[in-house]
Design an enzyme around this catalytic site. Sequence first.
Site, PDB file in Angstrom:
ATOM      1  CB  SER A 123      -0.854  -0.046   1.275  1.00  0.00           C
ATOM      2  OG  SER A 123      -1.364   1.216   1.585  1.00  0.00           O
ATOM      3  CE1 TYR A 148      -3.998  -2.363   5.422  1.00  0.00           C
ATOM      4  CE2 TYR A 148      -3.446  -0.082   4.901  1.00  0.00           C
ATOM      5  CZ  TYR A 148      -3.727  -1.377   4.496  1.00  0.00           C
ATOM      6  OH  TYR A 148      -3.740  -1.673   3.147  1.00  0.00           O
ATOM      7  CE  LYS A 152      -1.643  -4.479   3.472  1.00  0.00           C
ATOM      8  NZ  LYS A 152      -1.916  -5.824   2.958  1.00  0.00           N
ATOM      9  CE1 TYR A 176      -1.963  -3.953  -5.181  1.00  0.00           C
ATOM     10  CE2 TYR A 176      -3.754  -3.986  -3.584  1.00  0.00           C
ATOM     11  CZ  TYR A 176      -2.854  -4.651  -4.391  1.00  0.00           C
ATOM     12  OH  TYR A 176      -2.864  -6.020  -4.413  1.00  0.00           O
ATOM     13  CG  ASN A 197     -13.324   3.850   7.435  1.00  0.00           C
ATOM     14  OD1 ASN A 197     -14.152   4.061   8.291  1.00  0.00           O
ATOM     15  ND2 ASN A 197     -12.606   2.727   7.394  1.00  0.00           N
ATOM     16  CG  ASN A 198     -11.570   3.803   1.718  1.00  0.00           C
ATOM     17  OD1 ASN A 198     -11.768   2.629   1.991  1.00  0.00           O
ATOM     18  ND2 ASN A 198     -10.445   4.409   2.007  1.00  0.00           N
ATOM     19  CG  LEU A 199     -13.814  10.908  -1.415  1.00  0.00           C
ATOM     20  CD1 LEU A 199     -14.487  11.805  -0.374  1.00  0.00           C
ATOM     21  CD2 LEU A 199     -12.742  11.696  -2.175  1.00  0.00           C
TER      22      LEU A 199
END
Length: 336
Positions: A123, A148, A152, A176, A197-199
């Site tokens: 990420s 989180y 990663k 990503y 939670n993402n836009l």
Amino acid sequence: MVTGGLGYIGSQTILELIRSGEYEPIAVDSCVRSNPETLGRLEAISGRKIKHYLTDICDKENFFRIFEEEKNIAAIIHFAAFKSVPESVEIPLEYYRNNLGSLENVLEACTKYSVKQLIFSSSCSIYGDVEKLPVDESTPVGTPFCPYAHTKQIGEQMLRFYADIHPETKYIALRYFNPIGADMSGKTGEEPKDAPNNLLPIMTQVASGQRECLSVFGTDYDTRDGSCIRDYIHVADIADAHVKALQYLEKEPNAPVFDAINLGSGNGVSVLEMIEAFDRITGVKLNVKRTGRRAGDVPAIYSNSTKAHTLLGWHCRHNLDDMISSAWKWEQERIR
Ligand code: NAD
Ligand code: WQD
């Protein structure tokens, strides 16, 4: 084998693997964060029966049993993980346990069952707050801003150290940026189990009346319009890069044992620009409220994806209009 194969990116990757005509994917997903009905949708879209094991990858005995049954698994694409930044702050140990415990078992399985290729979902969050934009793979990994992102960072380090002693498998970490959108058929896409939670998933929920309004988290950043800038990329392009990564490892015997590659569109888009584009593309005017900054947000991040272009021969096929229109089509299908 696609771990997390019924999740958002894993399910799209199953479709792209099938569409390539070269692979026969097997999904492994405990459905801890996904809907088992996704399987039926993938089968309907692809017109193919898809094998799925409802297994927790942290459960080594059951996970290894799949390899005894399937034999000859050529590659693993390891998506299975927890991915929410705020949740990881609330329950850090569950993030370390699940994200790293599953990877531990996947690595051991690669060696024990002679799996030749492993693609790991990393990420852009590993970079943290960067000094120089755009971000390429030589950008140093930053101080982790949440558990989180830390999982990663550690995950990539695990691959590096493991690759040193097990070079018979090749390992690629794909980093990503902000995957959004849905399959262009509009028949499958992201289906968060809890409130997103993402836009973009929040935008589609506001547009469809499931939420009252969209909060813009901060309009006083040092960016062109004061709101945060991100590198949004269509989920089908992310999925396609996994197919290209497998093909690359197959045809390049001299590929390094471990590599890390950014996956972004290279375009920075602000939150206010996203809202404008959403209104224009869907014809729905979002109810928007400007609020304060969200803790942990970096003002701007976007990718230099030259390495993915050069090594994998990969390029984005979809633009922002495709990202928004496919997500909106899927949201309407989903709530029908
Ligand atoms: P997702 O939550 O939709 O999919 C993850 C899937 O893994 C879910 O179906 C879940 O049920 C499954 N899973 C989790 N733990 C498991 C376990 N122990 N055993 C079996 N199945 C398990 O998430 P996603 O958006 O598809 O993300 C896939 C991967 O990509 C994750 O590793 C995530 O960290 C990474 N990633 C996602 C984004 C993003 O914005 N979506 C960005 C960067 C990286
Ligand atoms: C995008 C922009 C918000 C919601 C996260 C993870 C990252 C990676 C991708 C997994 C930000 C703003 C959002 C809202 C808003 N995932 N926003 N109102 O934070 O860039 O990245 O997903 O690896 O690790 O951190 O994505 O979609 O949450 O936010 O204004 O209600 O939208 O402030 O600028 P983010 P996001």
